[in-house]
Scaffold this active site. Structure first.
Site, short mmCIF file in Angstrom:
data_model
loop_
_atom_site.label_atom_id
_atom_site.label_comp_id
_atom_site.label_asym_id
_atom_site.label_seq_id
_atom_site.Cartn_x
_atom_site.Cartn_y
_atom_site.Cartn_z
N ASP A 37 0.84 -1.01 0.22
CA ASP A 37 0.07 -0.11 -0.04
C ASP A 37 1.02 1.12 -0.03
O ASP A 37 2.00 1.25 0.74
CB ASP A 37 -0.93 0.12 1.28
CG ASP A 37 -1.92 1.16 1.11
OD1 ASP A 37 -2.82 1.17 0.43
OD2 ASP A 37 -1.71 2.13 1.86
N GLU A 39 0.65 5.66 0.13
CA GLU A 39 -0.01 7.02 0.59
C GLU A 39 0.64 7.95 -0.47
O GLU A 39 2.28 8.12 -0.08
CB GLU A 39 0.17 7.11 1.84
CG GLU A 39 -0.66 6.43 2.75
CD GLU A 39 -2.14 6.29 2.38
OE1 GLU A 39 -2.75 7.16 1.84
OE2 GLU A 39 -2.71 4.92 2.67
N HIS A 196 -6.15 4.85 5.87
CA HIS A 196 -5.40 5.65 4.98
C HIS A 196 -3.86 5.93 5.81
O HIS A 196 -3.31 7.33 5.39
CB HIS A 196 -6.21 7.03 4.88
CG HIS A 196 -7.56 6.67 4.22
ND1 HIS A 196 -7.91 5.92 3.26
CD2 HIS A 196 -8.93 6.96 4.87
CE1 HIS A 196 -9.10 5.93 3.05
NE2 HIS A 196 -9.61 6.44 3.88
N ASP A 201 -3.31 -0.01 6.11
CA ASP A 201 -4.10 -0.37 5.11
C ASP A 201 -3.31 -1.53 4.44
O ASP A 201 -3.99 -2.63 3.75
CB ASP A 201 -4.32 0.63 3.82
CG ASP A 201 -5.24 1.75 4.23
OD1 ASP A 201 -5.85 1.65 5.53
OD2 ASP A 201 -5.38 2.61 3.54
#
Length: 234
Positions: A37, A39, A196, A201
């Site tokens: 994941d 961000e 998030h 996540d």
């Protein structure tokens, strides 16, 4: 631990290298799934900053045949030079790239540490190539590939375009495509207040992926019946 050190959590480990090789490598045709994941500071992998990266590698329990999280590694990442920082994206994630307490590292340091871990685990599992698992995988794979190219890293352990998308898998298995709703349907705890962040996540996506793969095995979808087994039942 220094500020630039990655955050690592350990869950389960395979009992022996050989036991993992015998089943793990067969399960995904030699691919080694790694749950990822990211961000970011926007949607454009070429121009927008990569701010967080987390990855969970998996292990296989030889006795039960179930997959679970083996190890998770996480980095806060400094925006690359000239990177775009979309205010709305930062507001959504709550990330302040200028905060010195983030302990952020450069993209190259994060990627090299990740690739080293993946190669080690992949070799132990007897697999030939890593494959990204992510929720809306094209997005995460795009940012991973773009960062790899920016850092001039010639050899990535990951396949450059093949991926396992838990959005699709969850839609098929659970009738849900949103990560939170898919986890809740699978009775996986999910806290929207912690969502998030790449670390949270990633681990929830990994739990979801393992749930779907393990459920498919429990329903008789794996291992596939051989011709000899079919003949003996007739």
């Amino acid at each position: 631990m220094s500020e630039s050190s990655p955050t690592v959590s350990k869950t389960n480990s395979p009992s022996t290298k050989e036991s993992v090789k015998s089943q793990f490598a067969q399960r995904f045709r030699g691919y080694f799934p790694v749950v990822i994941d990211v961000e970011t500071a926007g949607f454009n992998a070429q121009t927008d900053a990569l701010l967080e990266l987390a990855a969970s590698v998996l292990s296989l329990d030889e006795e039960t045949g179930d997959f679970s999280i083996d190890e998770t590694i996480q980095f806060n990442i400094e925006p690359f030079e000239g990177a775009n920082l979309e205010p709305k994206a930062l507001e959504f994630t709550g990330i302040d790239p200028t905060n010195p307490l983030r302990g952020a590292v450069e993209e190259e340091e994060a990627l090299k540490a990740l690739f080293k871990l993946v190669r080690k685990k992949m070799k132990a599992a007897g697999c030939q190539r890593a494959i990204i698992v992510a929720h809306n995988a094209a997005f995460d794979l795009g940012f991973l590939n773009a960062a790899t190219l920016r850092c001039n890293i010639k050899r990535s352990p990951f396949h450059s375009f093949v991926s396992f998308d838990t959005t699709t898998l969850a839609g098929l298995a659970l009738g849900q495509t949103v990560l939170a709703k898919a986890c809740m349907t699978a009775n996986i705890d999910f806290n929207n207040c912690e969502a998030h962040t790449a670390l949270y996540d990633t681990e929830k996506t990994a739990e979801l992926f393992c749930y779907i793969v393990n459920k498919w095995r429990a329903l008789g979808g794996w291992p596939l019946a051989t011709d000899s087994e079919n003949d003996s039942e007739n």
